[in-house]
Motif scaffolding. Structure first.
Motif, PDB file in Angstrom:
ATOM      1  N   PRO A   1       0.709  -1.120   0.004  1.00 16.12           N
ATOM      2  CA  PRO A   1      -0.043  -0.077  -0.088  1.00 16.12           C
ATOM      3  C   PRO A   1       0.815   1.330   0.006  1.00 16.12           C
ATOM      4  O   PRO A   1       0.336   2.283  -0.528  1.00 16.12           O
ATOM      5  CB  PRO A   1      -0.846  -0.015   1.241  1.00 16.12           C
ATOM      6  CG  PRO A   1      -0.320  -1.094   1.994  1.00 16.12           C
ATOM      7  CD  PRO A   1       0.682  -2.069   1.200  1.00 16.12           C
ATOM      8  N   ASN A   2       2.186   1.110   0.528  1.00 16.11           N
ATOM      9  CA  ASN A   2       2.872   2.428   0.807  1.00 16.11           C
ATOM     10  C   ASN A   2       3.260   2.526  -0.717  1.00 16.11           C
ATOM     11  O   ASN A   2       3.397   3.812  -1.196  1.00 16.11           O
ATOM     12  CB  ASN A   2       4.158   2.122   1.577  1.00 16.11           C
ATOM     13  CG  ASN A   2       3.752   2.210   2.971  1.00 16.11           C
ATOM     14  OD1 ASN A   2       2.693   2.952   3.265  1.00 16.11           O
ATOM     15  ND2 ASN A   2       4.333   1.266   3.869  1.00 16.11           N
ATOM     16  N   THR A   3       3.730   1.681  -1.683  1.00 17.55           N
ATOM     17  CA  THR A   3       4.238   1.907  -3.121  1.00 17.55           C
ATOM     18  C   THR A   3       2.786   2.512  -3.888  1.00 17.55           C
ATOM     19  O   THR A   3       3.139   3.428  -4.538  1.00 17.55           O
ATOM     20  CB  THR A   3       4.638   0.380  -3.418  1.00 17.55           C
ATOM     21  OG1 THR A   3       5.637  -0.016  -2.916  1.00 17.55           O
ATOM     22  CG2 THR A   3       5.050   0.678  -5.026  1.00 17.55           C
ATOM     23  N   VAL A   4       1.861   1.785  -3.690  1.00 18.43           N
ATOM     24  CA  VAL A   4       0.646   2.318  -4.381  1.00 18.43           C
ATOM     25  C   VAL A   4       0.343   3.774  -3.898  1.00 18.43           C
ATOM     26  O   VAL A   4       0.036   4.692  -4.888  1.00 18.43           O
ATOM     27  CB  VAL A   4      -0.746   1.687  -3.985  1.00 18.43           C
ATOM     28  CG1 VAL A   4      -1.969   2.250  -4.634  1.00 18.43           C
ATOM     29  CG2 VAL A   4      -0.425  -0.056  -4.449  1.00 18.43           C
ATOM     30  N   ARG A   5       0.367   4.408  -2.870  1.00 15.99           N
ATOM     31  CA  ARG A   5       0.347   5.618  -2.472  1.00 15.99           C
ATOM     32  C   ARG A   5       1.455   6.604  -3.011  1.00 15.99           C
ATOM     33  O   ARG A   5       1.168   7.588  -3.666  1.00 15.99           O
ATOM     34  CB  ARG A   5       0.359   5.740  -1.068  1.00 15.99           C
ATOM     35  CG  ARG A   5      -0.167   7.245  -0.471  1.00 15.99           C
ATOM     36  CD  ARG A   5      -0.465   7.208   1.122  1.00 15.99           C
ATOM     37  NE  ARG A   5       0.890   6.667   1.832  1.00 15.99           N
ATOM     38  CZ  ARG A   5       0.784   5.593   2.469  1.00 15.99           C
ATOM     39  NH1 ARG A   5      -0.585   4.912   2.590  1.00 15.99           N
ATOM     40  NH2 ARG A   5       1.617   4.935   3.037  1.00 15.99           N
ATOM     41  N   SER A   6       2.616   6.094  -3.107  1.00 15.33           N
ATOM     42  CA  SER A   6       3.687   6.902  -3.618  1.00 15.33           C
ATOM     43  C   SER A   6       3.387   7.153  -5.368  1.00 15.33           C
ATOM     44  O   SER A   6       3.666   8.030  -5.738  1.00 15.33           O
ATOM     45  CB  SER A   6       4.753   6.218  -3.321  1.00 15.33           C
ATOM     46  OG  SER A   6       5.296   6.340  -1.834  1.00 15.33           O
ATOM     47  N   TYR A   7       3.007   5.946  -5.856  1.00 17.97           N
ATOM     48  CA  TYR A   7       3.284   5.936  -7.558  1.00 17.97           C
ATOM     49  C   TYR A   7       1.761   6.590  -7.941  1.00 17.97           C
ATOM     50  O   TYR A   7       1.631   7.232  -9.108  1.00 17.97           O
ATOM     51  CB  TYR A   7       2.991   4.466  -7.808  1.00 17.97           C
ATOM     52  CG  TYR A   7       4.501   3.707  -7.854  1.00 17.97           C
ATOM     53  CD1 TYR A   7       5.573   4.175  -6.992  1.00 17.97           C
ATOM     54  CD2 TYR A   7       4.659   2.568  -8.766  1.00 17.97           C
ATOM     55  CE1 TYR A   7       6.500   3.577  -7.265  1.00 17.97           C
ATOM     56  CE2 TYR A   7       5.931   1.977  -8.552  1.00 17.97           C
ATOM     57  CZ  TYR A   7       6.958   2.454  -7.829  1.00 17.97           C
ATOM     58  OH  TYR A   7       8.122   1.764  -8.022  1.00 17.97           O
TER      59      TYR A   7
END
Length: 44
Positions: A29-35
């Motif tokens: 979820p952190n990657t999704v938020r950043s991307y």
């Protein structure tokens, strides 16, 4: 590392649709938020 996402063939896709498919394939979820930030601006 994410797997390759098969996009529908024979159908015109928007940048938004492709970005959503890519983001939907990510597990962290952190990657999704950043991307999402960068891809959202690109899709606009």
């Amino acid at each position: 590392m994410p797997t390759v996402v098969q996009l529908p063939a024979g159908k015109a896709l928007t940048v938004r649709a492709v970005a959503d498919a890519f983001l939907g394939s990510l597990r962290n979820p952190n990657t999704v938020r950043s991307y999402s930030t960068g891809l959202g601006k690109t899709a606009e």
